[in-house]
Structure formats: structure tokens, C-alpha cells
Design a protein around this motif. Sequence first.
Motif, PDB file in Angstrom:
ATOM      1  N   ASP A  30      40.324  46.254  33.334  1.00 17.95           N
ATOM      2  CA  ASP A  30      41.108  45.920  34.708  1.00 17.95           C
ATOM      3  C   ASP A  30      41.202  44.147  34.573  1.00 17.95           C
ATOM      4  O   ASP A  30      39.965  43.600  34.149  1.00 17.95           O
ATOM      5  N   GLY A  31      42.139  43.541  35.078  1.00 20.32           N
ATOM      6  CA  GLY A  31      42.156  42.169  35.310  1.00 20.32           C
ATOM      7  C   GLY A  31      43.001  41.348  34.436  1.00 20.32           C
ATOM      8  O   GLY A  31      43.035  40.176  34.466  1.00 20.32           O
ATOM      9  N   ARG A  34      45.512  39.093  36.249  1.00 21.71           N
ATOM     10  CA  ARG A  34      44.945  38.094  37.084  1.00 21.71           C
ATOM     11  C   ARG A  34      44.520  36.940  36.148  1.00 21.71           C
ATOM     12  O   ARG A  34      44.668  35.785  36.107  1.00 21.71           O
ATOM     13  N   ARG A  81      55.261  49.858  37.844  1.00 20.38           N
ATOM     14  CA  ARG A  81      55.378  48.370  37.846  1.00 20.38           C
ATOM     15  C   ARG A  81      56.675  48.119  37.494  1.00 20.38           C
ATOM     16  O   ARG A  81      57.331  48.937  36.852  1.00 20.38           O
TER      17      ARG A  81
HETATM   18 MG    MG Z   1      44.564  46.092  38.049  1.00 18.90          MG
END
Ligand code: MG
Length: 250
Positions: A30-31, A34, A81
Motif C-alpha cells: 500500500d502507498g 501517496r 478507481r
Molecule cells: Mg491504498
Amino acid sequence: MALFGNIFRKKSKAVIDINTLPVHIAIIPDGNGRWAKRRGLPRNAGHREGSNTLKTIVKYCAKLGIKYMTVFTFSTENWKRPKSEVDGLMSLLKEFLKNAEHELSGSNVRIKVIGDVSVLSEELQREISRVEKLTEKNTGLLLNIALNYGGRDEIVFAVKQIGKEIAEGKLKLSDIDSKLISERLYTCGIPDPDLIIRTSGEKRSSNFLLWQSAYSEYWYTNVLWPDFKPDDLKEAIRDYQLRNRRFGGI
Ligand code: MG
Ligand code: IPE
């Protein structure tokens, strides 16, 4: 500071015991989004870097002697998404599979895709079958790629399958136990994960391996997936090895 956090991260001193490695490591990477945002890049650039991280970590796990690895690459919820991101993720997965034999050659890795692949593009489905077939004789790490995977979805699929077998007279109600249910899941034949890693500071299971994670040890890190390094994996394994797993006993 956060942006440069990874550059100044000190090298891990974690010493791991090679004799008590987790047999099955599952990862929720995850990430990526970001990571890209912090650099002013499109989200798909984060996914691309995340895909490189995956290759590095797979090779490292294979080298360490980890037997099973399951990676959550696309969930049944990720269709929400934007189309451009979904398309980007699908083409990266296709690329990952296409290059796998070349990039993972010598690692003796077997690749299996778990999830509902029936709704994926024909091209991707063909690629999945090709790579699964190509690597099926490999005896090293088994890499499970969870693609269009959802834990609840998987349980629904298993319940339907069992219902069908009962209706056809192949099973009796009294045959149903947790072992049978495990055998009807996508992960049939694979031991439950010992260690589940989630990056980027999120602390949720997000519908990942719901049934199989009953006694898994969770490990979280704030590191964003594209920044995740073999040293971080070593930290996770070290922490896992310091825990006392009792499986409900004392
Ligand atoms: Mg995520
Ligand atoms: C995980 O990173 C990528 C997958 C869906 C496989 P995210 O795209 O969820 O990144 P964040 O959470 O937006 O940073």
C-alpha cells in the motif's frame, strides 16, 4: 521530511533466524499513490515503482528460502478507481507476468494467480495461463498473485461450490468442516499465512485472506510500498520471530 524519510532511513540491523522463517508471507502493498503524489507524479508512476519493489522482494524471499508468498495486487474493490488507473494497473500486471520468466529467471519461482480471473481481459487471462504453465515445475518459492481477489468473494465461491457438490450427491452435510472449506478456497493446498505485512501505515485487512488469516501475525510499517526494501522485510521477519504464537493455547 517525510519525502526524504527513506533516504535517511538507517540500515536494518535485524538478524533473522534462518531456521524459523515464516513459511508463508502475505503482503498488502500500500502507498503507491501517496509515493507518487509526494513527488508530483501521476499515481500510475507509483504503481510502476511498486511493481519494481515487488520484483525485488520476490527475488529476496526466494533467496531466503521462503516457501509461499501471496501479494494483494488488485482487489475486487479496486474497480472503483478511475478507469485510467485500473487500465494502468492491469497493463502493469500484464507486463509483470510477461517479464517474469526473464526477470525472475534463476529464482525457481512458481507463479499462480488467485482471484476471479474470469472477468479479466482475454489477453491477460492468456498471459496468466501461460506463466502458470511455464513455471509450474519450479520447486522454489510459490508466488500467489491475488488479482481481482476478495476474501468474501472467495468464501462465497467456496460455499457455492460446496452447495453444488451436496446437490449432486458428491458431499454430505456432515462432510463440511474447516478443512473442507479451506480446500474449496483459491488457496487450496497452501498453508495459511504466518505473517501478513501491510505498508504505508494503514492497519486494515481490507478483505484480504479473511479465512486464512485466523492465526496470522500482522506487521505494519509506515514505509510506502515503493520504498519498501529487503531490509524492511528482514525487520518484519525479525519481529515475527520474537512473537509467541499460541494459536489459542497458553
Ligand atoms: Mg491504498
Ligand atoms: C496500493 O497503493 C496499490 C494497489 C492497489 C495494488 P495505493 O494505490 O492504494 O496507494 P495509496 O493508498 O493511494 O497511497
